[in-house]
Design a protein around this motif. Structure first.
Motif, PDB file in Angstrom:
ATOM      1  N   TYR A  87      99.101  82.064 -83.213  1.00 52.95           N
ATOM      2  CA  TYR A  87     100.380  81.367 -83.047  1.00 52.95           C
ATOM      3  C   TYR A  87     101.548  82.280 -83.432  1.00 52.95           C
ATOM      4  N   VAL A  88     101.427  82.946 -84.572  1.00 55.76           N
ATOM      5  CA  VAL A  88     102.509  83.834 -85.020  1.00 55.76           C
ATOM      6  C   VAL A  88     102.681  84.973 -84.015  1.00 55.76           C
ATOM      7  N   ASP A  89     101.581  85.523 -83.525  1.00 55.37           N
ATOM      8  CA  ASP A  89     101.647  86.597 -82.530  1.00 55.37           C
ATOM      9  C   ASP A  89     102.397  86.121 -81.284  1.00 55.37           C
ATOM     10  N   PHE A  90     102.097  84.905 -80.832  1.00 57.41           N
ATOM     11  CA  PHE A  90     102.784  84.370 -79.651  1.00 57.41           C
ATOM     12  C   PHE A  90     104.287  84.234 -79.907  1.00 57.41           C
ATOM     13  N   PHE A  91     104.657  83.599 -81.007  1.00 58.90           N
ATOM     14  CA  PHE A  91     106.086  83.354 -81.260  1.00 58.90           C
ATOM     15  C   PHE A  91     106.836  84.650 -81.582  1.00 58.90           C
ATOM     16  N   LYS A 122      99.716  85.669 -73.786  1.00 65.22           N
ATOM     17  CA  LYS A 122      99.496  85.200 -75.167  1.00 65.22           C
ATOM     18  C   LYS A 122      99.510  83.678 -75.253  1.00 65.22           C
ATOM     19  N   LEU A 123     100.363  83.034 -74.438  1.00 63.19           N
ATOM     20  CA  LEU A 123     100.355  81.564 -74.428  1.00 63.19           C
ATOM     21  C   LEU A 123      99.028  81.063 -73.885  1.00 63.19           C
ATOM     22  N   GLY A 131      93.211  73.279 -76.420  1.00 61.47           N
ATOM     23  CA  GLY A 131      92.422  72.482 -75.482  1.00 61.47           C
ATOM     24  C   GLY A 131      93.235  72.029 -74.276  1.00 61.47           C
ATOM     25  N   LYS A 132      94.382  72.621 -74.063  1.00 61.20           N
ATOM     26  CA  LYS A 132      95.264  72.249 -72.941  1.00 61.20           C
ATOM     27  C   LYS A 132      95.262  73.367 -71.897  1.00 61.20           C
ATOM     28  N   ASP A 133      95.640  73.021 -70.663  1.00 58.62           N
ATOM     29  CA  ASP A 133      95.599  74.003 -69.582  1.00 58.62           C
ATOM     30  C   ASP A 133      96.961  74.480 -69.094  1.00 58.62           C
ATOM     31  N   LEU A 139     102.174  74.752 -75.160  1.00 54.50           N
ATOM     32  CA  LEU A 139     103.299  74.958 -76.072  1.00 54.50           C
ATOM     33  C   LEU A 139     103.563  73.702 -76.906  1.00 54.50           C
ATOM     34  N   ASP A 140     103.539  72.528 -76.255  1.00 51.26           N
ATOM     35  CA  ASP A 140     103.761  71.272 -76.993  1.00 51.26           C
ATOM     36  C   ASP A 140     102.716  71.084 -78.091  1.00 51.26           C
ATOM     37  N   LYS A 141     101.471  71.385 -77.774  1.00 50.79           N
ATOM     38  CA  LYS A 141     100.392  71.223 -78.759  1.00 50.79           C
ATOM     39  C   LYS A 141     100.562  72.216 -79.923  1.00 50.79           C
ATOM     40  N   ALA A 142     100.949  73.448 -79.599  1.00 48.47           N
ATOM     41  CA  ALA A 142     101.184  74.443 -80.651  1.00 48.47           C
ATOM     42  C   ALA A 142     102.348  74.006 -81.545  1.00 48.47           C
ATOM     43  N   LEU A 143     103.408  73.491 -80.923  1.00 51.41           N
ATOM     44  CA  LEU A 143     104.553  73.018 -81.717  1.00 51.41           C
ATOM     45  C   LEU A 143     104.171  71.814 -82.575  1.00 51.41           C
ATOM     46  N   ASP A 144     103.361  70.918 -82.019  1.00 52.51           N
ATOM     47  CA  ASP A 144     102.902  69.763 -82.801  1.00 52.51           C
ATOM     48  C   ASP A 144     102.169  70.232 -84.069  1.00 52.51           C
TER      49      ASP A 144
END
Length: 190
Positions: A87-91, A122-123, A131-133, A139-144
């Protein structure tokens, strides 16, 4: 030992694995931070929580609990650390200045993904954690997850602007403490 009146509120948040950050938009969290930041309160609460096997820890602008770990807990913690590293790598790929106090909207990230192949890759690698496609759902799941673990908060629900909390420094410090010797580094596949 006298503990502050807010002790149960502090315990309720920290015992869930969440953080209490100094730059939270939430006034109740800011108040709890100020209570913990008082040196005498911190010492008293440290001793109080230690008696029930929680260690009150102070970071740079945030507080959290740690606990002595058994082997199973440690393995779960390592799995969680791998997720946070991704997650940190992505952001940080989105914006290298992504850190405490940074403000962003999901739409800014989604627009950037359309023109940045590395960010898109990376996303997509976060699918294993979410678990999303599709991009928006990932992104929404990562933010949650970042919200539920109190690393970011929704600052403006109208514009969907998020703010990175000081607790994000915990993740950055976690990554900085990882030391991979050069002889092992060459054995890690890309």
């Amino acid at each position: 030992m006298e503990v502050p009146a807010q002790t149960s509120e502090i315990f309720k948040i920290l015992s869930k694995g969440q953080f209490i950050s100094s730059n939270s938009y939430d006034k109740a969290i800011s108040t709890l931070y100020n209570v913990l930041d008082d040196e005498q309160n911190f010492e008293n609460l440290y001793e109080y929580f230690l008696n029930i096997n929680f260690i009150l820890e102070k970071g740079d602008g945030y507080f959290y609990f740690s606990r002595p770990e058994n082997k199973i807990d440690l393995e779960n913690k390592i799995d969680t650390a791998f997720r946070w590293i991704d997650y940190v790598d992505f952001f940080k790929t989105f914006d290298n200045s992504f850190g405490a106090g940074y403000r962003f909207t999901p739409s800014e990230i989604l627009v950037r993904i359309k023109t940045d192949a590395e960010l898109e890759t990376k996303l997509e690698s976060l699918k294993k954690h979410t678990g999303k496609d599709n991009h928006k759902d990932i992104l929404d799941k990562a933010l949650d997850k970042l919200i539920s673990d109190s690393f970011v908060e929704l600052e403006n629900p109208i514009t969907h602007q998020y703010k990175v909390l000081t607790s994000f420094k915990y993740l950055e410090q976690l990554i900085l403490t990882i030391n991979i010797p050069d002889d092992v580094r060459n054995e890690i596949p890309e």
